[in-house]
Design an enzyme around this catalytic site. Structure first.
Site, mmCIF file in Angstrom:
data_model
loop_
_atom_site.group_PDB
_atom_site.id
_atom_site.type_symbol
_atom_site.label_atom_id
_atom_site.label_comp_id
_atom_site.label_asym_id
_atom_site.label_seq_id
_atom_site.Cartn_x
_atom_site.Cartn_y
_atom_site.Cartn_z
ATOM 1 N N TYR A 141 0.825 -1.216 0.000
ATOM 2 C CA TYR A 141 0.000 0.000 0.000
ATOM 3 C C TYR A 141 0.855 1.261 0.000
ATOM 4 O O TYR A 141 0.381 2.342 -0.363
ATOM 5 C CB TYR A 141 -0.930 0.036 1.222
ATOM 6 C CG TYR A 141 -2.015 -1.029 1.205
ATOM 7 C CD1 TYR A 141 -2.148 -1.918 0.148
ATOM 8 C CD2 TYR A 141 -2.914 -1.133 2.257
ATOM 9 C CE1 TYR A 141 -3.128 -2.887 0.141
ATOM 10 C CE2 TYR A 141 -3.908 -2.106 2.250
ATOM 11 C CZ TYR A 141 -4.003 -2.983 1.196
ATOM 12 O OH TYR A 141 -4.981 -3.941 1.188
ATOM 13 N N LYS A 192 3.099 -15.390 2.879
ATOM 14 C CA LYS A 192 3.082 -16.156 1.626
ATOM 15 C C LYS A 192 4.544 -16.445 1.298
ATOM 16 O O LYS A 192 5.055 -16.093 0.229
ATOM 17 C CB LYS A 192 2.378 -15.314 0.540
ATOM 18 C CG LYS A 192 2.047 -16.046 -0.732
ATOM 19 C CD LYS A 192 0.920 -17.039 -0.597
ATOM 20 C CE LYS A 192 0.710 -17.772 -1.916
ATOM 21 N NZ LYS A 192 -0.196 -18.928 -1.776
ATOM 22 N N ASP A 225 -3.450 -18.079 2.047
ATOM 23 C CA ASP A 225 -4.601 -18.746 1.422
ATOM 24 C C ASP A 225 -5.205 -19.783 2.375
ATOM 25 O O ASP A 225 -6.424 -19.874 2.530
ATOM 26 C CB ASP A 225 -4.218 -19.379 0.068
ATOM 27 C CG ASP A 225 -2.853 -20.055 0.092
ATOM 28 O OD1 ASP A 225 -2.114 -19.902 1.082
ATOM 29 O OD2 ASP A 225 -2.520 -20.752 -0.893
ATOM 30 N N ASP A 249 -5.762 -6.651 5.827
ATOM 31 C CA ASP A 249 -6.932 -5.928 5.330
ATOM 32 C C ASP A 249 -8.031 -6.932 4.976
ATOM 33 O O ASP A 249 -9.192 -6.813 5.399
ATOM 34 C CB ASP A 249 -6.496 -5.129 4.086
ATOM 35 C CG ASP A 249 -7.524 -4.135 3.618
ATOM 36 O OD1 ASP A 249 -8.605 -4.051 4.229
ATOM 37 O OD2 ASP A 249 -7.250 -3.428 2.627
ATOM 38 N N ASP A 253 -11.499 -8.339 7.582
ATOM 39 C CA ASP A 253 -12.896 -8.183 7.173
ATOM 40 C C ASP A 253 -13.602 -9.534 7.168
ATOM 41 O O ASP A 253 -14.767 -9.650 7.547
ATOM 42 C CB ASP A 253 -12.992 -7.550 5.781
ATOM 43 C CG ASP A 253 -13.102 -6.032 5.858
ATOM 44 O OD1 ASP A 253 -12.628 -5.473 6.868
ATOM 45 O OD2 ASP A 253 -13.647 -5.415 4.927
#
Ligand code: NAD
Length: 360
Positions: A141, A192, A225, A249, A253
């Protein structure tokens, strides 16, 4: 000590949920000897309306001077057509960057009284109590270079850069391990590392940090994942989950939805000094603003997090959290969590009920 608290009500339902939360804060001041100096300032669309900018210098100055900031929410259709740098959300990003709020703590807690509100089966989520620690000021970001360029063949190409330095990983790691020490002493670090070098370093640094400073905390690693799948398969396996900005992020959620209502969940964003901004995870809900029906519990629980994480008053935090459980036991529900057989109440009524239910 007198706690300096800056209140930023913001837009939409922001002023309604904040005013219900201030009823609870007033009770702590009036009946439990909590000393607070409270200031108010505009942010977001409300600040654009009065000053032409979503984060006026004076608001940022007051935020720097405060021990903690309580925020409602920002944004709404009235300001959607503004240039990107004037949009209300820029006020939030400016506060996060200006105060260096690198650690985002998002609990996902399901009150047993609300188990039926989740989209998952009650036995999968009942008593869920998970804390996601998300890095908030680094990663793709903010990484450079970024942009959209034109290639030699005339085709456009968008690109962003995922970056993490050791010091960034260490400081968010310490927040996660310290948080776990106050809970069940288990941290799951999500990355990851099988594909991305930046997160391979993340895994190496987390492992070394646990071995050198937190041998009492159990550390596990999980690919993002798999973590997404495990969150909906068996979310109660987690205690503290620590992860990078982008993965956090998305995962936070996802975890929020396990609990049924977005109106219930608080959050804290902290800097290295432990100062922070506290806000519900939802937005300004323009569709219900001005009707007095919004759920203020996410904001009230954010006040409890403030007491625990920035103001050194875990006793008051526990008192407020217990009061929320009490009003849910009494069957009081705002429209978003209302089910047959419970009593529907408005925002102010819910705030007053929680304030009255506080015992320390
Ligand atoms: P939202 O979170 O505001 O609303 C999503 C849905 O949840 C709506 O149906 C809303 O009515 C409901 N809802 C949200 N909070 C509730 C509460 N406390 N009680 C009952 N119902 C509640 O998300 P959105 O509609 O995508 O965004 C609206 C505005 O908020 C946009 O301008 C967006 O940019 C902004 N936003 C701000 C923040 C923030 O201030 N931190 C976060 C997200 C979105």
């Amino acid at each position: 000590m007198t706690a300096k608290i800056l209140v930023l009500a913001g837009d939409g339902i922001g002023p309604e949920i904040v005013s219900a939360t201030l009823m609870v804060l007033d009770r702590l001041v009036r009946d439990f000897g909590f000393a607070a100096e409270i200031e108010h300032a505009p942010v977001g669309g409300a600040a654009v309306d009065v000053s032409g900018r979503p984060l006026p210098d004076e608001t940022l100055r007051l935020a720097h001077a405060a021990d903690a900031v309580l925020l409602g929410a920002v944004g709404g259709p009235k300001w959607d057509a503004l240039a990107p740098e004037l949009r209300p959300e820029k006020g939030l990003l400016g506060l996060r960057a200006g105060l260096d709020l690198f650690a985002n703590l998002r609990p996902a807690l399901l009150y047993p009284q609300l188990a039926a509100a989740s989209t998952l089966r009650a036995e999968v989520v009942a008593d869920l109590d998970l804390m996601i620690v998300r890095e908030l000021t680094g990663d793709i970001y903010f990484g450079q270079p970024r942009g959209v360029r034109v290639l030699d063949n005339g085709e456009r190409q968008g690109y962003n850069t995922m970056v993490y330095s050791e010091s960034e990983i260490l400081r968010i790691g310490r927040v996660a391990f310290e948080t776990a020490r106050r809970r069940q002493s288990r941290v799951c670090s999500v990355d990851k590392a099988n594909v991305l070098e930046a997160t391979r370093l993340w895994r190496e640094v987390m492992t070394a940090l646990q071995q050198s400073e937190y041998p009492d905390i159990e550390l596990s690693h999980m690919y993002v994942d798999n973590a997404a799948m495990q969150l909906v398969r068996a979310p109660k396996q987690f205690d503290v989950m620590v992860t990078s900005n982008m993965f956090g992020d998305i995962l936070s959620d996802c975890a929020a939805m396990l609990t049924g209502s977005i109106g219930m969940l608080p959050s804290a964003s902290l800097n290295a000094k432990g100062r922070g901004m506290y806000e519900p995870i939802h937005g300004s809900a323009p569709d219900i603003a001005g009707r007095g029906i919004a759920n203020p519990l996410g904001t009230i629980l954010s006040l409890a997090m403030m007491m625990r994480h920035s103001l050194g008053r875990p006793d008051l935090a526990g008192g407020v959290e217990a009061a929320v459980r009490k009003v849910l036991d009494q069957g009081l529900r705002t429209a978003d969590i209302h089910t047959a057989g419970t009593q529907r109440v408005g925002t102010a009524e819910m705030g007053a009920a929680v304030a009255a239910a506080v015992t320390i």
